[in-house]
Design a protein around this motif. Structure first.
Motif, short mmCIF file in Angstrom:
data_model
loop_
_atom_site.label_atom_id
_atom_site.label_comp_id
_atom_site.label_asym_id
_atom_site.label_seq_id
_atom_site.Cartn_x
_atom_site.Cartn_y
_atom_site.Cartn_z
N ALA A 775 31.99 43.84 32.77
CA ALA A 775 33.30 43.34 33.20
C ALA A 775 34.40 44.34 32.88
CB ALA A 775 33.61 42.00 32.53
N HIS A 776 34.32 44.89 31.68
CA HIS A 776 35.40 45.78 31.26
C HIS A 776 35.38 47.09 32.04
CE1 HIS A 776 37.75 47.78 27.77
NE2 HIS A 776 38.52 47.47 28.79
N VAL A 777 34.19 47.61 32.28
CA VAL A 777 34.08 48.85 33.06
C VAL A 777 34.64 48.62 34.47
CG1 VAL A 777 32.46 50.48 34.12
CG2 VAL A 777 32.15 49.76 31.72
N TRP A 778 34.28 47.49 35.04
CA TRP A 778 34.76 47.20 36.39
C TRP A 778 36.28 47.08 36.40
CZ3 TRP A 778 37.20 42.98 38.78
CH2 TRP A 778 37.24 43.03 40.19
N ARG A 779 36.82 46.39 35.39
CA ARG A 779 38.27 46.25 35.32
C ARG A 779 38.95 47.60 35.08
NH1 ARG A 779 40.47 40.86 34.64
NH2 ARG A 779 42.40 41.82 34.11
N ALA A 780 38.30 48.48 34.31
CA ALA A 780 38.87 49.81 34.09
C ALA A 780 38.93 50.57 35.42
CB ALA A 780 38.05 50.58 33.06
N ILE A 781 37.88 50.42 36.22
CA ILE A 781 37.88 51.08 37.53
C ILE A 781 39.01 50.53 38.40
CG2 ILE A 781 36.58 51.29 39.70
CD1 ILE A 781 34.03 51.42 38.03
N GLN A 782 39.29 49.24 38.26
CA GLN A 782 40.39 48.63 39.02
C GLN A 782 41.76 49.02 38.47
OE1 GLN A 782 39.08 46.87 41.64
NE2 GLN A 782 37.17 47.43 40.61
N GLY A 783 41.76 49.75 37.35
CA GLY A 783 43.02 50.11 36.72
C GLY A 783 43.62 48.99 35.89
N ARG A 784 42.80 47.99 35.56
CA ARG A 784 43.30 46.87 34.76
C ARG A 784 42.35 46.60 33.59
NH1 ARG A 784 43.01 42.12 37.51
NH2 ARG A 784 41.59 43.01 39.03
N PRO A 785 42.27 47.55 32.65
CA PRO A 785 41.33 47.35 31.54
C PRO A 785 41.67 46.10 30.73
CG PRO A 785 42.76 49.23 31.11
CD PRO A 785 43.03 48.80 32.53
N LEU A 786 40.67 45.59 30.02
CA LEU A 786 40.86 44.37 29.23
C LEU A 786 41.38 44.71 27.84
CD1 LEU A 786 37.42 42.76 30.10
CD2 LEU A 786 39.64 41.89 30.85
N ARG A 787 42.02 43.76 27.23
CA ARG A 787 42.34 43.85 25.81
C ARG A 787 41.16 43.19 25.10
NH1 ARG A 787 47.29 42.85 22.33
NH2 ARG A 787 46.26 42.99 20.30
N THR A 788 40.27 44.00 24.52
CA THR A 788 38.98 43.43 24.13
C THR A 788 39.00 42.60 22.86
OG1 THR A 788 38.38 45.52 23.08
CG2 THR A 788 37.60 45.17 25.32
N ASP A 789 40.04 42.76 22.03
CA ASP A 789 40.02 41.99 20.78
C ASP A 789 40.42 40.54 20.99
OD1 ASP A 789 42.57 43.01 21.43
OD2 ASP A 789 43.29 42.75 19.38
N LEU A 790 40.99 40.23 22.15
CA LEU A 790 41.42 38.85 22.43
C LEU A 790 40.46 38.23 23.43
CD1 LEU A 790 45.25 39.51 22.79
CD2 LEU A 790 43.95 38.93 20.72
N ALA A 791 40.47 36.91 23.50
CA ALA A 791 39.59 36.20 24.43
C ALA A 791 39.88 36.64 25.86
CB ALA A 791 39.80 34.70 24.29
N ILE A 792 38.86 36.74 26.65
CA ILE A 792 39.04 37.03 28.07
C ILE A 792 39.54 35.76 28.75
CG2 ILE A 792 37.87 37.64 30.22
CD1 ILE A 792 35.93 39.32 28.58
N THR A 793 40.64 35.89 29.46
CA THR A 793 41.16 34.69 30.13
C THR A 793 41.23 34.91 31.62
OG1 THR A 793 43.37 35.54 29.72
CG2 THR A 793 42.55 33.87 28.20
#
Ligand code: FAD
Lengths: 793, 324
Positions: A775-793
C-alpha cells in the motif's frame, strides 16, 4: 548422514554445542520450569491508552475458589513497590494506581492454582476508568495543549523528557552556511518490536525459611537484575539468585525488568509458593520494550561534486509513557551520535529531544546497538537523497566520501574513536560480488525498454557499528559499570569449566567461548564447559545486548585463559625443573626453548598442579584464574550491503531479488555462527524495511498486538543471502574480534529502502518511510506517501 | 499463554450424530472443524461457545470428486487436499492458485473448506474463488438438505445462512464445457486439438485446459501467509474471441457477496481484448466499498480491486485460449 566433524582446537567452523539439546527439544526455558506447589499469575491490563482509575474492585476475583491472591497497585504501595526505577533513571508503575498511561499497562495481578483460573479471575476484576485524551503523535507531544502524561512526577508540566546533543553545533552551522548544496529530509524510523519467539516470563520462588529468593527469568542481564531487585525491594543481594535458563531470543526485549517479574516475586512472598508468570504474545507486543520510534530530520551539506562536508540531525524520540530505555546512563539517545557513519566530514551535530507519549515504554531494544540502527539508517538514507539530488551514482558518492584506511584510529566529529577499518576494500568487494556495473546496465536497459514490467532497484548501505559497551569511566547502567568478569578452572584431568557473566539468547556462547579457551589453552572445545546465566554460579557482569558479549566478555575469556596459561608455565617449570623464562608455548603445551621434545601438555600440567608436586614460592596450586575486563574502547565493525529488488508498480509489491552482505567483524571465532548472526539480522532488516510496524490509532490503541498484525518476515521474503567478508582486527581487543550480533540489523534496512527508492526513481520518488508495504509503495508512486506511525485511515 | 474460557467438548462420529449434538446443545454450541479461526477467537475470548462439537472424525465429508456435471468438495476437505487435488487443478486452476496463497502449510494442513466459508471472514479467499465459479453450498439440518448459491451464502461479515443446528456438508461447482471433466477425455481432446492446431495447449501441473474455459486467482498480501490486502478470482468461458460467460470473485475489498455482477454483465458478449478486461476491472472496483485498515487505505484497495480483476481476467482468458 554427514561425517562426524572434528572440532577445531580453537577458532574455526564447528557445530554449536548447545544445538544437541535444542534440536531434540530438550532445552529448558522458563516455561519448562515446574516447581512443587507452583501457582500461576496473570496480569490485568488497561484497555485504554490514557485514563484515570476511579476504582478497582477485586472482591469477585478474590472469591474465585482457585484464586490465591489478587494484587493491585494499592497492595504494592503498602510495600513501597507500586513504582520501580527504569533503566533510564525514570520511574515506571508496576501496577497502576492513579492513571493508566498506555494500552496494555499493568493494573492488577492474579495468582491462582492454574493458568485457566488466573485468566478467568481477571474478568472478575471490575475497574472503573475515566478516559482521557491520548498523546499519540510524537511530533505533537510537546504542543502546549497536549495532555500531560506524567503528572505523577513532581514539576513535570509537559511531556518533555530530555534534550541531548553531540558534536559542534556552531562549527556545523558554519559549514552549512557556506555549503554549495544542502539537502534535507524528514525520515521516520517507526516503532518496531523485537518480538522474540519466546515471550518474557519468570518463576519466582521465595523461601521463607532461608529467606532466599530464586528467580528463573529469561533476562539478558541476570546480574544487573539481581542488583536492581536488591536495591528496589530491599532484599539482601546474596539472598537473591537469578537464573536465566535457555532463552528463546532477546534482541534487547529481555533487558528491562518488567512489572510482571516484580508481581511474580510479590506473589511468591505473599502466598509462600513459587509463582510463574508467562506473558502471551499480545502482551509481549503491547507492553514490553519496543524499539526505534525516532522522528528524524537529516540535513547534509556538500559540494556540488558530491563531497560531504557536514551533517545536522534533529530528532524527536518517542519514549512512550515511561522512559524505560536500556542504555548507558550518560547517553540518553544511546549511541545515536555515531550518525556520521563511515564518512569523512568536517563537522556534525545532532540534537535529540525525548518525549512521553501514551504508548508502551522502552526504547532501544531490538538489535540496535543502542540506537545505531537509527543512526545508520538515517545517514545511509541521506546519502541516497544527496545522490538523488545531485544525480550521482550512490556507489560512487559513497566511495568518494568513505574514511580512508590511513585515517584509523579515527577521531569522529561527535567524539568517537573508530578503532580500525578498511572501508573502500569492503565496498569494492560488495560491488564486485553483486556485479554492480551489470546490474546498473540491466536497470538502464529495462528503463529504456519502457515495459510496464517490474521496476528494478539497487540499494547500497555502508555502516559502521560501535559495540562492546563499554569503558567503565564512560559507561554504566544505573551506576553499574559495564565491565565483565570471567573465571576459568582447569580440572585435574585437563577438562575445564569457564564461568562468564554474560548469557546467551541463542548466540552460541557455549560454543564460541569454549573455542576461545581452546585457542588460548590448546584443549578441545568439547573439553570446556561454559557456565552462564546463573548469578550464584558466575561472576558479575552486565549481560548480553548491544553486541557486547564478544568485545567485553570474549575479551575477559581470552584474558583469563592467558592467566591460566601463565600459571601453567610456572607449574611446567617446576615439573621440568627449568626457569619459567626458558619455556616456550605452542598450542596446548609448554616446552623448553631449544628442546622441543622436552615439554608438558596442559593436561599433564593440570594434573601436576593438583598433585603433591612442589611448586616455587608464590605459585599457587591448582590451575585457575579470574579476571574482570574493562574494555579500553568500543569495537567498530562495519560492512557494505547491496540489495536488489523488483517492484510491481501496479500493486506496490516488493520482491527482494538479491542481497549481498560483506561484513568485517575483525577476527571470526566461529565463522558459521557469525554467518548465522548475519542471516538473522538481514532477515530482520527486510522485516523492518518492508513489514514490521507498531502503529497506534488516535485513541492510542496498539495496532500491532498479534502476529497477524505485527508481521515478521519468513524465508519466503528472503533471498539466498550472498555473504562476503574482510578481516580488519580490532587493535585493542585481545583476540582482535569485534561484535557482530547486530551488524546486519543495523546495516540492512537502509539497503532495502534505498533499493526500493531507486526502483521508484522514475516516478520522482525521493523518500518514503518504512515499512514499505505494498500500500505504501503504491501511495508513494502516486505522490501521496503514508504517515506510517499513525493508523491508516 | 492465551487460554479460552470454560467449554464442553463433544466429538461427532457421523453427520447425523453431529446434528444431534448440535440440537442437544442449542445455539450456544459451535462446530469445530480445523479450528484455525475458532480456536484463536476462543483464546482471545472473542468467542465463548458453551460447547464444541468436533467434526474432525467425519471422514465422510472429506473428499473432492466429480458428481455428474459438478465438482463436489466435502466440507471437511483440508486446504492442503484441495491444493493437492489434480481433479481441481484440471478443471479450475483458480482453486490451486487461491490455495497456494491461503495462510501457510501448517494452517492449510488443518483448515477446511467448510470452516473457511462458514467463518465468513470478509477477507477470506475461497469465498471469492467459489463466487467466481458460481458454486453452491449444500447445507444439512434437522429438516433435511438445502442448496444455496455461494453468492447468497454470506449475509454479512462473519455471518452466513447456516443456522444454528445446521451443518455445511459440501460445496458443488458446476463443470462447464471448456474445462475437461476427466483426465482420459481431456487427454483425448488435447491430442485431437494439438493434431489440429499444431500444438498450442496449456499443460498445467497436472491437467490440461483447452480453449473454452479458464480461471485464475490474483492476491496481494503484505507477506506470505497474511490475509489478503485484496484479491480477485476470475473464470472465463470463450466463444471464439468473444466472452461467452465470466465470473468474478473479490475479497477484502468490500464487494457485496464477494462478487462483481456488474463487471460480469459487461463482459458477457464483449470481445476478450485488453481494453475490455481493463474496463471490467474498473467497473468491478467502482462497486467496491473497501475500508481502510493497516493493510492499506481505501483508495489503494479500490485500485487493487480493479488491477487484480483485470490481471485475473487476463490470465483466465489466456488459459481459455490455451495460451498460458
Ligand atoms: C495464520 C493464519 C493465516 C490465515 N490466512 C488466511 C488467508 O490468507 N486466506 C484465507 O482465506 N484464510 C486464511 N486463514 C483462515 C483459514 O483458512 C481458516 O482459519 C480456516 O480455513 C477455517 O477453517 P477451519 O476448518 O479451521 O474452521 P474452524 O476454525 O474450525 O471454524 C470456523 C467457523 O466455521 C464454523 N464451521 C466450521 N465448519 C463448519 C461446517 N461444516 N458447518 C458449519 N459451520 C462450520 C465453526 O463453527 C466456526 O464458527 C488463516 C488462518 C490462520 C490461522
Amino acid at each position: 548422514m554427514t561425517t562426524v566433524e572434528q572440532p577445531p582446537i580453537g577458532f574455526g567452523r564447528m557445530h554449536r554445542k548447545e544445538d544437541a539439546r535444542f534440536v531434540r527439544g530438550r532445552g529448558t526455558y522458563v516455561d519448562d520450569v515446574v516447581l512443587p506447589g507452583m501457582l500461576y499469575g496473570a496480569v490485568l491490563r488497561s484497555p485504554f491508552a490514557h485514563a484515570r482509575i476511579v476504582s478497582i474492585d477485586t472482591a469477585a476475583a478474590q472469591a474465585h475458589p482457585r484464586v490465591k491472591a489478587v494484587i493491585t497497585g494499592q497492595t504494592l504501595e503498602g510495600l513501597k513497590l507500586a513504582w520501580m526505577p527504569t533503566l533510564s533513571q525514570d520511574t515506571q508503575a508496576v501496577l497502576a494506581t492513579d492513571k493508566v498511561r498506555f494500552q496494555g499497562q499493568e493494573v492488577a495481578f492474579v495468582v491462582a492454582e492454574d493458568r485457566y483460573a488466573a485468566r478467568d479471575a481477571l474478568e472478575l476484576i471490575d475497574v472503573e476508568y475515566e478516559p482521557l485524551p491520548a498523546v499519540v503523535d510524537a511530533r505533537r507531544a510537546l504542543d502546549p495543549d497536549a495532555p500531560v502524561i506524567r503528572d505523577d512526577k513532581e514539576g513535570q508540566a509537559d511531556n518533555h523528557i530530555f534534550d541531548w546533543g553531540a558534536g559542534d553545533e556552531a562549527a556545523t552551522d558554519a559549514v552549512f552556511a557556506s555549503a554549495e548544496v544542502v539537502v534535507a529530509q524528514d525520515v521516520l524510523y517507526p516503532r518496531v518490536h523485537p518480538a522474540p519467539l519466546e515471550t518474557c516470563g519468570a518463576v519466582a520462588d521465595f523461601d521463607a525459611v532461608t529467606g532466599k529468593l530464586t528467580i528463573w527469568c529469561n533476562t539478558q542481564a541476570p546480574h544487573a537484575h539481581r542488583t536492581v531487585y536488591a536495591l528496589v525491594a530491599g532484599l539482601p543481594e546474596h539472598k537473591i539468585r537469578v537464573i536465566s535458563p535457555d532463552v528463546g531470543g532477546g534482541f534487547g526485549n529481555k533487558v528491562p525488568i518488567y512489572p510482571g517479574y516484580v508481581c511474580a516475586i510479590v506473589g511468591s512472598i505473599v502466598t509462600g509458593k513459587p509463582v510463574k508468570w508467562m506473558e502471551d504474545r499480545s502482551e509481549n507486543l503491547m507492553s514490553t520494550g519496543f524499539a526505534r520510534d525516532y522522528h528524524m530530520r537529516g540535513e547534509v551539506a556538500a559540494t556540488r561534486d558530491g563531497r560531504i562536508r557536514a551533517l545536522r540531525v534533529k530528532v524527536v524520540a518517542d519514549h512512550g509513557a515511561f522512559n524505560g530505555t536500556a542504555q548507558p546512563t550518560k547517553f540518553p539517545a544511546g549511541f545515536f551520535h555515531v550518525f556520521t557513519g563511515s564518512y569523512d566530514v568536517e563537522a556534525a551535530y545532532c540534537g535529540v529531544t525525548g518525549v512521553y507519549t501514551n504508548k508502551a515504554p522502552g526504547g532501544v531494544a531490538y538489535a540496535c546497538s543502542f540506537r545505531i540502527t537509527e543512526a545508520a539508517y538515517l545517514i545511509e538514507r541521506m546519502i541516497d537523497v544527496l545522490a538523488y539530488d545531485l544525480d550521482m551514482d550512490p556507489a560512487q558518492l559513497r566511495m568518494k566520501n568513505l574514511l580512508k584506511p590511513e585515517q584509523f584510529p579515527y577521531p569522529s566529529p561527535t567524539g568517537w574513536e573508530y578503532d580500525s577499518g578498511d572501508y573502500p576494500r569492503a565496498l569494492s568487494l560488495a560491488l564486485e560480488m553483486a556485479g554492480y556495473e551489470e546490474l546498473r546496465a540491466e536497470q538502464a536497459a529495462r528503463r529504456a525498454s519502457g515495459s510496464d514490467g517490474p521496476l528494478m532497484g539497487i540499494g547500497i548501505s555502508f555502516f559502521t557499528e560501535a559495540v562492546g559497551a563499554g569503558p567503565r569511566k564512560h559507561m554504566d547502567i544505573l551506576g553499574l559499570g559495564m565491565a565483565d568478569g570471567a573465571e576459568l578452572r582447569v580440572h585435574p584431568t585437563g577438562k575445564a569449566v569457564l564461568r562468564i557473566s554474560v548469557q546467551s539468547q541463542g548466540q552460541g556462547h557455549e560454543t564460541t567461548y569454549a573455542q576461545i579457551v581452546a585457542e588460548e589453552l590448546g584443549i578441545p572445545p568439547d573439553d570446556v564447559d561454559v557456565v552462564h546465566g546463573d548469578t550464584d554460579q558466575t561472576p558479575f557482569g552486565l549481560g548480553t545486548y548491544g553486541s557486547r558479549s564478544t568485545p567485553v566478555s570474549g575479551a575477559a575469556t581470552a584474558v583469563v585463559a592467558r592467566k591460566v596459561r601463565e600459571r601453567a608455565r610456572q607449574v611446567a617449570s617446576a615439573m621440568l625443573e627449568v626457569d619459567p623464562g626458558d619455556l616456550e608455548w605452542e598450542k596446548g603445551r609448554w616446552y623448553v626453548r631449544g628442546d622441543q621434545g622436552q615439554g608438558r601438555t596442559i593436561q599433564e600440567i593440570a594434573l601436576a598442579a593438583h598433585s603433591s608436586l612442589e611448586l616455587p614460592d608464590g605459585v599457587e596450586g591448582h590451575l585457575d584464574a579470574t579476571t574482570v575486563y574493562n574494555p579500553p574502547n568500543l569495537t567498530f565493525p562495519f560492512g557494505a550491503y547491496i540489495c536488489v529488488v523488483d517492484v510491481d508498480p501496479g500493486t506496490g509489491q516488493v520482491k527482494v531479488r538479491r542481497f549481498v552482505a560483506v561484513d568485517d567483524c575483525g577476527v571470526r571465532i566461529n565463522p558459521m555462527i557469525v554467518e548465522g548472526q548475519v542471516h538473522g539480522g538481514l532477515a530482520d532488516g527486510i522485516g523492518m524495511a518492508l513489514m514490521e510496524l507498531i502503529a497506534f490509532d488516535e485513541d492510542g490503541n496498539c495496532l500491532g498486538a498479534s502476529f497477524m498484525d505485527y508481521l515478521l518476515p519468513t524465508s519466503m521474503e528472503c533471498p539466498s543471502w550472498e555473504l562476503g567478508e574482510t578481516v580488519t582486527p580490532s587493535p585493542h581487543h585481545p583476540i582482535g574480534a569485534k561484535g557482530v550480533g547486530e551488524s546486519a540489523t543495523v546495516g540492512s534496512p537502509a539497503a532495502v529502502v534505498n533499493a526500493v527508492m531507486d526502483a521508484l526513481k522514475p516516478y520522482g520518488v525521493r523518500h518514503a518511510d518504512m515499512p514499505l508495504t505494498p500500500a505504501h509503495v503504491w501511495r508513494a508512486i502516486q505522490g501521496r506517501p503514508l504517515r506510517t506511525d499513525l493508523a491508516i485511515t | 499463554m492465551q487460554v479460552p474460557a470454560h467449554f464442553e467438548y463433544e466429538r461427532a462420529t457421523s453427520v447425523d450424530h453431529a446434528l444431534a449434538l448440535l440440537a442437544k446443545w442449542g445455539s450456544e454450541a459451535r462446530v469445530v472443524a480445523g479450528g484455525h479461526s475458532l480456536i484463536p477467537m476462543m483464546k482471545l475470548r472473542l468467542a465463548r461457545p458453551e460447547a464444541l462439537v468436533d467434526i474432525n472424525d467425519l471422514e465422510e465429508l472429506a473428499y473432492v470428486r466429480l458428481d455428474g456435471d459438478a465438482l463436489a468438495v466435502g466440507a471437511m476437505t483440508r486446504h492442503a487436499d484441495l491444493l493437492a487435488s489434480p481433479l481441481v487443478g484440471e478443471h479450475y486452476p483458480i482453486f490451486h492458485e487461491a490455495e497456494r496463497v491461503i495462510a501457510d502449510p501448517v494452517v492449510r494442513n488443518r483448515g477446511t473448506v467448510g470452516g473457511s466459508l462458514c467463518q465468513a471472514d470478509p477477507s477470506e479467499d475461497l469465498s471469492a474463488a467459489f463466487a467466481a465459479v458460481g458454486a453452491a453450498a449444500v447445507i444439512r439440518g434437522p429438516d433435511g438438505t438445502r442448496q444455496v448459491p455461494v453468492r447468497e451464502f454470506h449475509t454479512g461479515p462473519y455471518e452466513t445462512v447456516v443456522a444454528p443446528g445446521e451443518l455445511l456438508v459440501e460445496v458443488v461447482v458446476p463443470v462447464r464445457p471448456g474445462g475437461w471433466r476427466d483426465p482420459v477425455q481431456g487427454a483425448q481432446r488435447r491430442d485431437r486439438f494439438e493434431a489440429a492446431t499444431g500444438g498450442i495447449s496449456e499443460r498445467s501441473e497436472r491437467g490440461w485446459q483447452g480453449p473454452g474455459g479458464g480461471s485464475a486467482y490474483e492476491k496481494v498480501e503484505r507477506r506470505v501467509g497474511d490475509w489478503a490486502v485484496a484479491a480477485a478470482g476470475a473464470a472465463v468461458w470463450l466463444d471464439g474471441d468473444t466472452i461467452g460467460d465470466a465470473g468474478i470473485g473479490l475479497t477484502a475489498v468490500g464487494a457485496a457477496h464477494f462478487h462483481a455482477p456488474e463487471a460480469e454483465r459487461f463482459l458477457r458478449g464483449s470481445p476478450a481484448t485488453d481494453a475490455v478486461l481493463a474496463e471490467a476491472g474498473r467497473i468491478a472496483a467502482e462497486h467496491c466499498e473497501p475500508v481502510a485498515d493497516q493493510r492499506g487505505p481505501a483508495d489503494y484497495k479500490k485500485h487493487l480491486a480493479g488491477e487484480l480483476t483485470t490481471r485475473a481476467l487476463a490470465r483466465a482468458v489466456k488459459r481459455a485460449r490455451g495460451e498460458a
